[in-house]
Design an enzyme around this catalytic site. Structure first.
Site, short mmCIF file in Angstrom:
data_model
loop_
_atom_site.label_atom_id
_atom_site.label_comp_id
_atom_site.label_asym_id
_atom_site.label_seq_id
_atom_site.Cartn_x
_atom_site.Cartn_y
_atom_site.Cartn_z
N GLY A 15 -15.64 -16.33 -80.04
CA GLY A 15 -15.08 -14.94 -80.85
C GLY A 15 -13.92 -14.41 -80.26
N ILE A 92 -16.68 -26.32 -93.06
CA ILE A 92 -15.43 -26.38 -93.96
C ILE A 92 -15.95 -25.96 -95.26
CG2 ILE A 92 -14.07 -28.16 -95.29
CD1 ILE A 92 -14.43 -30.17 -92.65
N LEU A 93 -15.21 -24.90 -95.77
CA LEU A 93 -15.44 -24.11 -96.90
C LEU A 93 -15.20 -25.12 -98.34
CD1 LEU A 93 -14.01 -20.79 -95.92
CD2 LEU A 93 -16.59 -21.45 -96.27
N HIS A 109 -5.43 -22.81 -85.86
CA HIS A 109 -5.73 -24.18 -85.48
C HIS A 109 -5.11 -24.40 -84.18
CE1 HIS A 109 -7.16 -28.30 -85.65
NE2 HIS A 109 -5.81 -28.66 -85.39
N ASP A 145 -6.90 -28.52 -92.71
CA ASP A 145 -5.74 -28.12 -91.77
C ASP A 145 -4.46 -28.29 -92.41
OD1 ASP A 145 -7.69 -27.14 -89.78
OD2 ASP A 145 -7.83 -28.88 -88.74
N GLU A 174 -2.68 -17.41 -78.81
CA GLU A 174 -3.42 -17.48 -79.97
C GLU A 174 -3.54 -15.80 -80.40
OE1 GLU A 174 -6.77 -20.11 -80.43
OE2 GLU A 174 -5.48 -21.49 -81.42
C1 GRF Z 1 -9.26 -21.19 -81.24
O1 GRF Z 1 -8.85 -22.21 -80.28
C2 GRF Z 1 -8.85 -21.45 -82.71
O2 GRF Z 1 -7.73 -21.99 -82.66
C3 GRF Z 1 -9.78 -22.64 -83.14
O3 GRF Z 1 -10.90 -22.31 -82.59
C4 GRF Z 1 -10.63 -21.64 -81.19
C5 GRF Z 1 -11.52 -20.55 -81.65
O4 GRF Z 1 -11.81 -19.74 -80.18
N1 GRF Z 1 -9.87 -22.79 -84.65
P1 GRF Z 1 -12.52 -18.11 -80.37
O5 GRF Z 1 -14.07 -18.41 -80.70
O6 GRF Z 1 -11.75 -17.49 -81.23
O7 GRF Z 1 -12.59 -18.02 -78.87
#
Ligand code: GRF
Length: 189
Positions: A15, A92-93, A109, A145, A174
């Site tokens: 998270g 996967i939804l 992603h 994706d 991210e």
């Molecule tokens: C992230 O690298 C995101 O891109 C991928 O899963 C990871 C989640 O990390 N879909 P976190 O749970 O937000 O730390």
């Protein structure tokens, strides 16, 4: 005043992206308010961030996907959710869920899509001796994706890179990229 979009964040584990989205939502000019956190994992660390910020959470195990998705949809309608942000959500939804929700669903992603869809991206990037990788925020469709790309950012992959160091580097980016992409997406509506 900016109209804040009622948002639900779906998680499965750590998270850290949820945490960054919560921080973003608390900013005065943020375009989202997080009303609900959904998890398929009752011990997801990310649930603690929701609890700390007094955000409602809903946990459903996905033992029966159909029933779980029906129950999630009920919560989404009840909380008037207008946007779903997937953040490390490992289920996967279904196409049915995406159609029924009707509103946008976006995902982050950890690769430069369309390259390296699916799991174990960093391992595959290193195996193929890529010199750049990164992260992508994109719209969710029923194809994994593959939805329209909203925003992407690159990082260099060094000679001494390991799965762990690349993961750390990409996660850091991210946390900036996801809020930026949400802003961009919402302002394009
Ligand atoms: C992230 O690298 C995101 O891109 C991928 O899963 C990871 C989640 O990390 N879909 P976190 O749970 O937000 O730390």
């Amino acid at each position: 005043m900016v109209k804040k979009i009622n948002t639900a964040v779906f998680i499965s584990g750590r998270g850290s992206n949820l945490k960054s989205l919560i921080n973003f939502s608390k900013k005065k000019n943020s375009s989202i308010v997080i009303k609900l956190v959904v998890s398929n994992n009752p011990i997801a660390k990310g649930l603690q961030y929701a609890k700390k910020s007094k955000i409602k959470n809903f946990v459903t195990l996905f033992n029966n996907k159909n029933i779980s998705e029906k129950n999630i949809l009920k919560k989404l309608y009840k909380n008037k959710i207008e946007l779903i942000c997937l953040a490390g959500f490992m289920k996967i939804l279904s196409k049915n869920f995406i159609i029924k929700f009707k509103k946008p669903i976006i995902n982050i992603h950890p690769s430069l899509l369309p390259k390296y869809k699916g799991l174990n991206t960093h391992k595959r990037v290193l195996k193929n001796k890529e010199v750049v990788s990164g992260s992508t925020v994109h719209l969710v469709t029923s194809k994994l994706d593959s939805g329209k790309i909203i925003l992407q950012k690159k990082v260099n992959v060094t000679n001494s890179e390991t799965i762990e160091s690349l993961e750390k580097k990409i996660l850091k980016l991210e946390h900036i990229l996801y809020p930026k992409a949400i802003k961009k997406f919402l302002s394009s509506l």
